[in-house]
Design an enzyme around this catalytic site. Structure first.
Site, PDB file in Angstrom:
ATOM      1  NE  ARG A  90      41.996  67.130  28.815  1.00  0.00           N
ATOM      2  CZ  ARG A  90      43.458  67.641  29.006  1.00  0.00           C
ATOM      3  NH1 ARG A  90      44.170  67.544  28.018  1.00  0.00           N
ATOM      4  NH2 ARG A  90      43.719  68.041  30.054  1.00  0.00           N
ATOM      5  NE  ARG A 146      44.261  71.747  35.158  1.00  0.00           N
ATOM      6  CZ  ARG A 146      45.589  71.916  35.482  1.00  0.00           C
ATOM      7  NH1 ARG A 146      45.571  72.727  36.480  1.00  0.00           N
ATOM      8  NH2 ARG A 146      46.524  71.200  35.089  1.00  0.00           N
TER       9      ARG A 146
HETATM   10  P1  AP5 Z   1      46.981  70.158  29.504  1.00  0.00           P
HETATM   11  O1  AP5 Z   1      48.006  70.886  29.280  1.00  0.00           O
HETATM   12  O2  AP5 Z   1      47.126  68.823  28.821  1.00  0.00           O
HETATM   13  O3  AP5 Z   1      46.970  69.877  30.926  1.00  0.00           O
HETATM   14  P2  AP5 Z   1      46.489  68.900  32.048  1.00  0.00           P
HETATM   15  O4  AP5 Z   1      45.908  67.516  31.497  1.00  0.00           O
HETATM   16  O5  AP5 Z   1      45.742  69.399  33.071  1.00  0.00           O
HETATM   17  O6  AP5 Z   1      47.954  68.256  32.716  1.00  0.00           O
HETATM   18  P3  AP5 Z   1      49.245  68.990  33.179  1.00  0.00           P
HETATM   19  O7  AP5 Z   1      49.880  69.355  31.752  1.00  0.00           O
HETATM   20  O8  AP5 Z   1      49.141  69.923  34.308  1.00  0.00           O
HETATM   21  O9  AP5 Z   1      49.868  67.741  33.670  1.00  0.00           O
HETATM   22  P4  AP5 Z   1      50.838  66.578  33.189  1.00  0.00           P
HETATM   23  O10 AP5 Z   1      49.827  65.172  33.232  1.00  0.00           O
HETATM   24  O11 AP5 Z   1      51.388  66.996  31.624  1.00  0.00           O
HETATM   25  O12 AP5 Z   1      51.729  66.220  34.284  1.00  0.00           O
HETATM   26  P5  AP5 Z   1      53.342  66.814  34.250  1.00  0.00           P
HETATM   27  O13 AP5 Z   1      54.298  66.025  33.602  1.00  0.00           O
HETATM   28  O14 AP5 Z   1      53.328  68.345  33.771  1.00  0.00           O
HETATM   29  O15 AP5 Z   1      45.764  70.728  29.405  1.00  0.00           O
HETATM   30  C1  AP5 Z   1      45.424  72.214  29.724  1.00  0.00           C
HETATM   31  C2  AP5 Z   1      44.073  72.724  29.470  1.00  0.00           C
HETATM   32  O16 AP5 Z   1      44.091  72.842  27.893  1.00  0.00           O
HETATM   33  C3  AP5 Z   1      42.871  71.694  29.600  1.00  0.00           C
HETATM   34  O17 AP5 Z   1      42.312  72.044  30.674  1.00  0.00           O
HETATM   35  C4  AP5 Z   1      41.916  72.302  28.626  1.00  0.00           C
HETATM   36  O18 AP5 Z   1      41.062  73.541  28.841  1.00  0.00           O
HETATM   37  C5  AP5 Z   1      42.693  72.356  27.165  1.00  0.00           C
HETATM   38  N1  AP5 Z   1      42.840  71.349  26.459  1.00  0.00           N
HETATM   39  C6  AP5 Z   1      43.959  70.446  26.399  1.00  0.00           C
HETATM   40  N2  AP5 Z   1      43.856  69.402  25.782  1.00  0.00           N
HETATM   41  C7  AP5 Z   1      42.588  69.469  25.196  1.00  0.00           C
HETATM   42  C8  AP5 Z   1      41.838  68.538  24.451  1.00  0.00           C
HETATM   43  N3  AP5 Z   1      42.153  67.365  24.110  1.00  0.00           N
HETATM   44  N4  AP5 Z   1      40.253  68.861  24.453  1.00  0.00           N
HETATM   45  C9  AP5 Z   1      39.847  70.163  25.086  1.00  0.00           C
HETATM   46  N5  AP5 Z   1      40.649  70.912  25.636  1.00  0.00           N
HETATM   47  C10 AP5 Z   1      41.746  70.449  25.796  1.00  0.00           C
HETATM   48  O19 AP5 Z   1      53.484  66.951  36.049  1.00  0.00           O
HETATM   49  C11 AP5 Z   1      52.839  67.631  36.900  1.00  0.00           C
HETATM   50  C12 AP5 Z   1      53.644  68.015  38.003  1.00  0.00           C
HETATM   51  O20 AP5 Z   1      54.063  66.909  38.828  1.00  0.00           O
HETATM   52  C13 AP5 Z   1      54.929  68.716  37.397  1.00  0.00           C
HETATM   53  O21 AP5 Z   1      55.407  69.512  38.395  1.00  0.00           O
HETATM   54  C14 AP5 Z   1      55.845  67.548  37.492  1.00  0.00           C
HETATM   55  O22 AP5 Z   1      57.431  67.813  37.822  1.00  0.00           O
HETATM   56  C15 AP5 Z   1      55.519  66.521  38.811  1.00  0.00           C
HETATM   57  N6  AP5 Z   1      55.584  65.102  38.658  1.00  0.00           N
HETATM   58  C16 AP5 Z   1      55.447  64.629  37.482  1.00  0.00           C
HETATM   59  N7  AP5 Z   1      55.684  63.127  37.758  1.00  0.00           N
HETATM   60  C17 AP5 Z   1      55.721  63.010  38.967  1.00  0.00           C
HETATM   61  C18 AP5 Z   1      56.187  62.001  39.850  1.00  0.00           C
HETATM   62  N8  AP5 Z   1      56.149  60.715  39.511  1.00  0.00           N
HETATM   63  N9  AP5 Z   1      55.998  62.152  41.244  1.00  0.00           N
HETATM   64  C19 AP5 Z   1      55.861  63.313  41.576  1.00  0.00           C
HETATM   65  N10 AP5 Z   1      55.900  64.584  40.925  1.00  0.00           N
HETATM   66  C20 AP5 Z   1      55.740  64.371  39.738  1.00  0.00           C
END
Ligand code: AP5
Ligand code: MG
Length: 198
Positions: A90, A146
């Protein structure tokens, strides 16, 4: 071996698409967010520290994140056909560390799948998920933070990987199955790899 990064903003579908990719290509899934949430649940020292950052929508320090990745590569991920890094790297220092960690283990990063989704859609998805996810970072204020962190600290990696000719841009808005099909096509083109099963 095939090592991939799933890249994209918060809520872009990294977890959703990883679930299919690990199964169909026989890869090991490293989601840094899930690893950290597991530490928080188990109330480890890492978890206590990580919680302070995650609940504000900020990134945990690079050194800590990189050492967790290194431990995972030498632990659970060892000997697998390849790894999907979901949510890592990231920052530029994390990307440089990843290249180094893989090189020292005699392998490489083969592709970066970039799920490109407009901010309004990301916000809508996360607000919807907030109703049931129980995640401390799924609330309007932290979602905004975020997104800011993503644009300021993480998005520069897109250019970094374009320059390295590893970046596969994917339209991440629309039907989940159509998005998966584009990823599969992009991987075929970039790496020549076919899924073990479709
Ligand atoms: P992390 O858990 O990685 O969260 P994020 O990047 O904010 O992403 P999400 O997990 O919320 O979403 P996603 O892209 O996985 O989408 P999803 O498939 O779930 O990180 C959390 C925190 O941890 C960070 O903020 C930081 O604090 C820390 N962290 C993590 N990695 C780090 C690093 N490398 N360095 C430092 N800190 C770190 O889908 C989301 C939603 O949308 C779901 O409800 C899903 O059902 C829906 N959805 C999915 N696809 C579609 C579609 N095509 N159409 C409609 N809805 C959809
Ligand atoms: Mg996720």
């Amino acid at each position: 071996m095939m090592n991939l990064v799933l890249f994209g903003g918060p809520g872009s579908g990294k977890g959703t698409q990883s679930a299919r990719l690990i199964d169909n290509y026989g890869l090991y899934h490293i989601s840094t967010g899930e690893l950290l949430r597991d530490h928080i649940k188990r109330e480890t020292e890492i978890g206590k520290l990580a919680n302070k950052y995650i609940s504000k929508g900020h990134l945990i320090p690079d050194d800590l994140m990189i050492s967790i990745i290194e431990d995972t590569l030498d632990g659970e991920a060892k000997g697998k056909r390849g790894v999907i890094f979901d949510g890592f790297p990231r920052t530029i220092p994390q990307a440089e560390a990843l290249a180094d960690l893989l090189r020292r283990r005699g392998t490489d990063l083969h592709a970066v799948v970039g799920l490109e989704v407009p901010d309004e859609e990301l916000t809508a998805r996360l607000l919807n998920r907030a109703k049931e996810s129980g995640r401390s970072d799924d609330n309007p204020e932290t979602i905004k933070e975020r997104l800011d962190v993503y644009h300021n600290q993480t998005q520069p990696l897109r250019e970094h990987y374009i320059r390295q000719k590893k970046y596969i841009p994917i339209n991440g808005k629309g039907d989940v199955n159509d998005i998966y099909a584009s990823i599969q096509e992009g991987l075929r083109h970039q790496t020549g790899r076919e899924p073990l099963k479709k």
